[in-house]
Write a protein that holds these residues in place. Sequence first.
Motif, PDB file in Angstrom:
ATOM      1  N   ASP A 202      23.128 -29.948 -13.798  1.00 56.71           N
ATOM      2  CA  ASP A 202      21.902 -30.129 -13.561  1.00 56.71           C
ATOM      3  C   ASP A 202      20.903 -29.117 -14.072  1.00 56.71           C
ATOM      4  OD1 ASP A 202      19.573 -31.256 -12.217  1.00 56.71           O
ATOM      5  OD2 ASP A 202      19.771 -30.132 -10.373  1.00 56.71           O
ATOM      6  N   PRO A 203      19.906 -29.789 -14.620  1.00 58.17           N
ATOM      7  CA  PRO A 203      18.911 -28.396 -15.138  1.00 58.17           C
ATOM      8  C   PRO A 203      18.314 -27.686 -13.793  1.00 58.17           C
ATOM      9  CG  PRO A 203      17.799 -30.406 -15.466  1.00 58.17           C
ATOM     10  CD  PRO A 203      18.995 -30.829 -14.829  1.00 58.17           C
ATOM     11  N   HIS A 204      18.344 -26.264 -13.844  1.00 57.82           N
ATOM     12  CA  HIS A 204      17.888 -25.376 -12.870  1.00 57.82           C
ATOM     13  C   HIS A 204      16.590 -24.918 -13.002  1.00 57.82           C
ATOM     14  CE1 HIS A 204      22.135 -25.816 -11.938  1.00 57.82           C
ATOM     15  NE2 HIS A 204      22.370 -25.281 -12.958  1.00 57.82           N
ATOM     16  N   GLU A 205      15.621 -25.864 -13.381  1.00 58.19           N
ATOM     17  CA  GLU A 205      14.230 -25.187 -13.720  1.00 58.19           C
ATOM     18  C   GLU A 205      13.610 -25.159 -12.399  1.00 58.19           C
ATOM     19  OE1 GLU A 205      12.687 -28.405 -16.222  1.00 58.19           O
ATOM     20  OE2 GLU A 205      14.155 -28.176 -17.747  1.00 58.19           O
ATOM     21  N   GLY A 206      12.798 -24.092 -12.181  1.00 60.22           N
ATOM     22  CA  GLY A 206      12.139 -23.510 -11.255  1.00 60.22           C
ATOM     23  C   GLY A 206      12.883 -22.981 -10.048  1.00 60.22           C
ATOM     24  N   LYS A 207      14.290 -22.777 -10.054  1.00 61.19           N
ATOM     25  CA  LYS A 207      15.139 -22.462  -9.200  1.00 61.19           C
ATOM     26  C   LYS A 207      15.646 -20.862  -9.334  1.00 61.19           C
ATOM     27  CE  LYS A 207      17.229 -27.121  -7.952  1.00 61.19           C
ATOM     28  NZ  LYS A 207      18.486 -27.811  -7.872  1.00 61.19           N
ATOM     29  N   ARG A 208      15.834 -20.199  -8.517  1.00 58.21           N
ATOM     30  CA  ARG A 208      16.372 -19.191  -8.489  1.00 58.21           C
ATOM     31  C   ARG A 208      18.108 -19.198  -8.705  1.00 58.21           C
ATOM     32  NH1 ARG A 208      14.817 -15.755  -3.269  1.00 58.21           N
ATOM     33  NH2 ARG A 208      16.521 -17.522  -2.444  1.00 58.21           N
TER      34      ARG A 208
ATOM     35  N   ILE B 225      20.687 -18.225  -7.757  1.00 58.48           N
ATOM     36  CA  ILE B 225      21.662 -18.528  -6.477  1.00 58.48           C
ATOM     37  C   ILE B 225      21.335 -19.627  -5.946  1.00 58.48           C
ATOM     38  CG2 ILE B 225      19.992 -17.557  -5.104  1.00 58.48           C
ATOM     39  CD1 ILE B 225      23.766 -17.241  -4.954  1.00 58.48           C
ATOM     40  N   GLU B 226      20.004 -20.352  -6.000  1.00 60.61           N
ATOM     41  CA  GLU B 226      19.780 -21.621  -5.299  1.00 60.61           C
ATOM     42  C   GLU B 226      20.099 -22.713  -6.354  1.00 60.61           C
ATOM     43  OE1 GLU B 226      15.365 -21.640  -5.195  1.00 60.61           O
ATOM     44  OE2 GLU B 226      15.464 -20.606  -3.492  1.00 60.61           O
ATOM     45  N   ALA B 227      20.480 -22.666  -7.530  1.00 62.19           N
ATOM     46  CA  ALA B 227      21.032 -23.611  -8.533  1.00 62.19           C
ATOM     47  C   ALA B 227      22.457 -23.840  -7.970  1.00 62.19           C
ATOM     48  CB  ALA B 227      20.864 -23.218  -9.834  1.00 62.19           C
ATOM     49  N   LEU B 228      23.028 -22.832  -7.218  1.00 60.43           N
ATOM     50  CA  LEU B 228      24.601 -23.081  -6.883  1.00 60.43           C
ATOM     51  C   LEU B 228      24.806 -24.009  -5.279  1.00 60.43           C
ATOM     52  CD1 LEU B 228      25.912 -19.678  -7.586  1.00 60.43           C
ATOM     53  CD2 LEU B 228      26.340 -21.666  -9.093  1.00 60.43           C
ATOM     54  N   TRP B 229      23.674 -24.001  -4.772  1.00 58.04           N
ATOM     55  CA  TRP B 229      23.802 -24.645  -3.323  1.00 58.04           C
ATOM     56  C   TRP B 229      24.257 -26.070  -3.599  1.00 58.04           C
ATOM     57  CZ3 TRP B 229      18.190 -22.818  -0.974  1.00 58.04           C
ATOM     58  CH2 TRP B 229      18.312 -21.403  -0.780  1.00 58.04           C
ATOM     59  N   PRO B 230      23.734 -26.830  -4.504  1.00 57.59           N
ATOM     60  CA  PRO B 230      24.317 -27.891  -4.341  1.00 57.59           C
ATOM     61  C   PRO B 230      25.883 -27.918  -4.437  1.00 57.59           C
ATOM     62  CG  PRO B 230      22.567 -28.136  -5.865  1.00 57.59           C
ATOM     63  CD  PRO B 230      22.656 -26.699  -5.188  1.00 57.59           C
ATOM     64  N   ILE B 231      26.339 -27.233  -5.246  1.00 60.18           N
ATOM     65  CA  ILE B 231      28.041 -27.194  -5.490  1.00 60.18           C
ATOM     66  C   ILE B 231      28.539 -26.583  -4.333  1.00 60.18           C
ATOM     67  CG2 ILE B 231      29.565 -25.812  -6.712  1.00 60.18           C
ATOM     68  CD1 ILE B 231      27.487 -25.953  -9.242  1.00 60.18           C
ATOM     69  N   PHE B 232      27.951 -25.787  -3.627  1.00 63.71           N
ATOM     70  CA  PHE B 232      28.515 -25.150  -2.133  1.00 63.71           C
ATOM     71  C   PHE B 232      28.586 -26.360  -1.355  1.00 63.71           C
ATOM     72  CE2 PHE B 232      27.544 -21.047  -3.367  1.00 63.71           C
ATOM     73  CZ  PHE B 232      29.016 -20.265  -2.959  1.00 63.71           C
ATOM     74  N   ARG B 233      27.515 -27.216  -1.119  1.00 63.38           N
ATOM     75  CA  ARG B 233      27.410 -28.260  -0.349  1.00 63.38           C
ATOM     76  C   ARG B 233      28.607 -29.475  -0.452  1.00 63.38           C
ATOM     77  NH1 ARG B 233      21.928 -28.000  -1.185  1.00 63.38           N
ATOM     78  NH2 ARG B 233      20.770 -26.837   0.443  1.00 63.38           N
TER      79      ARG B 233
ATOM     80  N   HIS C 133      23.246 -17.472   0.515  1.00 63.88           N
ATOM     81  CA  HIS C 133      24.491 -17.741  -0.407  1.00 63.88           C
ATOM     82  C   HIS C 133      24.605 -19.264  -0.564  1.00 63.88           C
ATOM     83  CE1 HIS C 133      25.638 -13.752   0.504  1.00 63.88           C
ATOM     84  NE2 HIS C 133      25.712 -13.938   1.743  1.00 63.88           N
ATOM     85  N   CYS C 134      24.133 -20.292   0.422  1.00 58.64           N
ATOM     86  CA  CYS C 134      24.655 -21.514   0.194  1.00 58.64           C
ATOM     87  C   CYS C 134      23.673 -22.596   0.533  1.00 58.64           C
ATOM     88  CB  CYS C 134      25.950 -21.883   0.924  1.00 58.64           C
ATOM     89  SG  CYS C 134      25.836 -21.599   2.625  1.00 58.64           S
ATOM     90  N   GLY C 135      22.422 -21.901   1.171  1.00 57.36           N
ATOM     91  CA  GLY C 135      21.337 -22.970   1.588  1.00 57.36           C
ATOM     92  C   GLY C 135      21.444 -23.350   2.869  1.00 57.36           C
TER      93      GLY C 135
END
Length: 168
Positions: free
Chosen positions: A36-42, A44-52, A137-139
């Motif tokens: 997923d493109p991580h435009e506009g996200k920090r 660490i926030e780009a990893l949150w869907p993976i943690f979920r 860390h994970c949102g």
Amino acid sequence: MPKIKSSRTKRAPEGFDDIEPTLREFQTKMKDAENDPHEGKRKIEALWPIFRLHHQRSRYVYELYYKREAISKELYEYLLKQGYADANLIAKWKKAGYEKVCCLRCIQPKDTNFGTTCVCRVPRDKLEDGKVIECIHCGCRGCSSGSGASAGSAASRKGKPAAKSDDA
């Protein structure tokens, strides 16, 4: 991520075929989250869907074995060995007070500024009224098992569907 299967890989135990479509669905969602493109996200926030997704997949296997008793011990151990679920996270879920923990980083004191656990581990009744918390860390928005805690993981509170547990 599950291990790559080859001709030398041990065959899956009986019952794997019943849960394989759900595990494949998690794998597809994980690949989509990684790409997923991580435009506009920090970062660490780009990893949150993976943690979920990692949490949901591990929770699915945990509930199949411990709550519903729908799979055998042999299949459960196979799933852990192949990387379909996180054995350390499941071990925490079996302990009192950690039944809803979202990820292992939230309970490690070395990852916080003050040497305590993450803010998402604080029960809701101990927080100020109306204060919205979010784990860096994970949102997660709260995974404490104490009084005042809301049920479910971060994914269910954000309006995302939780793992299907009726497929076994």
